[in-house]
Design a protein around this motif. Structure first.
Motif, PDB file in Angstrom:
ATOM      1  N   ASP A 112       0.863  -1.190   0.000  1.00 54.53           N
ATOM      2  CA  ASP A 112       0.000   0.000   0.000  1.00 54.53           C
ATOM      3  C   ASP A 112       0.895   1.235   0.000  1.00 54.53           C
ATOM      4  OD1 ASP A 112      -2.276  -1.585   0.146  1.00 54.53           O
ATOM      5  OD2 ASP A 112      -2.264  -1.603   2.327  1.00 54.53           O
ATOM      6  N   TYR A 113       0.592   2.200  -0.883  1.00 56.24           N
ATOM      7  CA  TYR A 113       1.425   3.392  -0.970  1.00 56.24           C
ATOM      8  C   TYR A 113       0.581   4.614  -1.319  1.00 56.24           C
ATOM      9  CZ  TYR A 113       1.069   2.824  -6.035  1.00 56.24           C
ATOM     10  OH  TYR A 113       0.600   2.708  -7.323  1.00 56.24           O
ATOM     11  N   LEU A 114       1.090   5.800  -0.980  1.00 57.71           N
ATOM     12  CA  LEU A 114       0.437   7.052  -1.338  1.00 57.71           C
ATOM     13  C   LEU A 114       0.901   7.450  -2.740  1.00 57.71           C
ATOM     14  CD1 LEU A 114       0.807   8.981   2.040  1.00 57.71           C
ATOM     15  CD2 LEU A 114      -1.207   7.788   1.172  1.00 57.71           C
ATOM     16  N   THR A 115      -0.041   7.793  -3.613  1.00 58.83           N
ATOM     17  CA  THR A 115       0.269   8.011  -5.023  1.00 58.83           C
ATOM     18  C   THR A 115       0.820   9.416  -5.276  1.00 58.83           C
ATOM     19  OG1 THR A 115      -1.985   8.737  -5.486  1.00 58.83           O
ATOM     20  CG2 THR A 115      -1.522   6.393  -5.741  1.00 58.83           C
ATOM     21  N   PRO A 116       1.873   9.527  -6.081  1.00 59.22           N
ATOM     22  CA  PRO A 116       2.441  10.837  -6.404  1.00 59.22           C
ATOM     23  C   PRO A 116       1.455  11.735  -7.155  1.00 59.22           C
ATOM     24  CG  PRO A 116       3.970   9.078  -6.974  1.00 59.22           C
ATOM     25  CD  PRO A 116       2.681   8.429  -6.608  1.00 59.22           C
ATOM     26  N   SER A 170      -3.028   3.697  -2.902  1.00 57.99           N
ATOM     27  CA  SER A 170      -3.247   2.662  -3.904  1.00 57.99           C
ATOM     28  C   SER A 170      -2.488   1.409  -3.466  1.00 57.99           C
ATOM     29  CB  SER A 170      -2.754   3.127  -5.276  1.00 57.99           C
ATOM     30  OG  SER A 170      -3.119   2.193  -6.272  1.00 57.99           O
ATOM     31  N   THR A 171      -2.791   0.307  -4.119  1.00 54.93           N
ATOM     32  CA  THR A 171      -2.157  -0.970  -3.769  1.00 54.93           C
ATOM     33  C   THR A 171      -1.463  -1.546  -4.989  1.00 54.93           C
ATOM     34  OG1 THR A 171      -3.817  -1.428  -2.082  1.00 54.93           O
ATOM     35  CG2 THR A 171      -2.537  -3.308  -2.884  1.00 54.93           C
ATOM     36  N   LEU A 172      -0.246  -1.972  -4.796  1.00 59.16           N
ATOM     37  CA  LEU A 172       0.525  -2.633  -5.849  1.00 59.16           C
ATOM     38  C   LEU A 172       0.710  -4.090  -5.445  1.00 59.16           C
ATOM     39  CD1 LEU A 172       2.354  -2.587  -8.415  1.00 59.16           C
ATOM     40  CD2 LEU A 172       4.242  -1.986  -6.883  1.00 59.16           C
ATOM     41  N   SER A 173       0.278  -4.996  -6.306  1.00 59.44           N
ATOM     42  CA  SER A 173       0.434  -6.430  -6.032  1.00 59.44           C
ATOM     43  C   SER A 173       1.385  -7.032  -7.049  1.00 59.44           C
ATOM     44  CB  SER A 173      -0.919  -7.139  -6.084  1.00 59.44           C
ATOM     45  OG  SER A 173      -1.744  -6.687  -5.041  1.00 59.44           O
TER      46      SER A 173
END
Length: 200
Positions: free
Chosen positions: A50-54, A62-65
């Motif tokens: 899970d990360y905060l989008t630039p 958003s989530t990156l899998s």
């Protein structure tokens, strides 16, 4: 144009040879040199971050899998990240770094490359060990990165400070220092941008 820097190498650098881990293996052979664990030893087959989008100015999440392909043991980015890797870093990270350099820094020559390091201290240590022998001189800003000084001490590399101001080095003092030195310094270590305390 390629420049040959080997004449500037330290004794240690000149003694280094190619790693035995790079010895060729027959086509049907299994290499035991590198001691790589079998892919099935890694229980992690995928990651979710899970990360905060630039593009949202870091206000939306958003989530990156990432998941390695099923049934293909020893394939995929997760496996490569977990496994012993090349000293240059994972292939996917190097690919991203290279594209980032092209897109944002636009090198104006073709014959360039880069190294991925753990940080500035590891980088300066590697540079010092590659080019300096005990007793060699290096010039540096009189206000400089403390870890550079820390890296020089155990390698017995002597530091010669040069006055700097918000415009950079003092050329008059640099000329005086170079005129008085009894041996040629190996290089000048500078902080060209974001110099603290000289730049606010």
């Amino acid at each position: 144009m390629t420049i040959d820097y080997t004449e500037f190498f330290s004794t240690e650098a000149k003694l280094r040879k190619a790693s035995v881990m790079k010895m060729p293996v027959q086509e049907d052979g299994i290499s035991l040199f590198t001691g790589l664990p079998h892919p099935d030893c890694f229980p992690i087959k995928g990651l979710s971050i899970d990360y905060l989008t630039p593009d949202s100015k870091f206000t939306k999440q958003s989530t990156l899998s990432i998941k390695d392909p099923e049934g293909q043991s020893g394939q995929g980015n997760v496996y490569e990240a977990l496994q012993y890797m090349n000293s240059q870093g994972t292939s996917f990270f190097r690919k991203w770094c290279k594209q980032h350099i092209i897109d944002f820094h636009e090198p104006n020559y073709n014959n360039w490359d880069f190294l991925v390091e753990a940080g500035a201290t590891q980088s300066t240590d590697a540079i010092l060990r590659t080019f300096c022998d005990p007793g060699d001189l290096v010039l540096t800003d009189n206000f400089t990165y403390p870890c550079f000084v820390e890296s020089c001490k155990p390698l017995r590399v002597e530091i010669v400070p040069v006055d700097v101001d918000s415009d950079g080095i003092d050329p008059k003092q640099m000329d005086e220092i170079l005129s008085e030195l009894t041996k040629k310094p190996k290089f000048y270590y500078a902080v060209p941008v974001g110099h603290n305390p000289l730049v606010a």
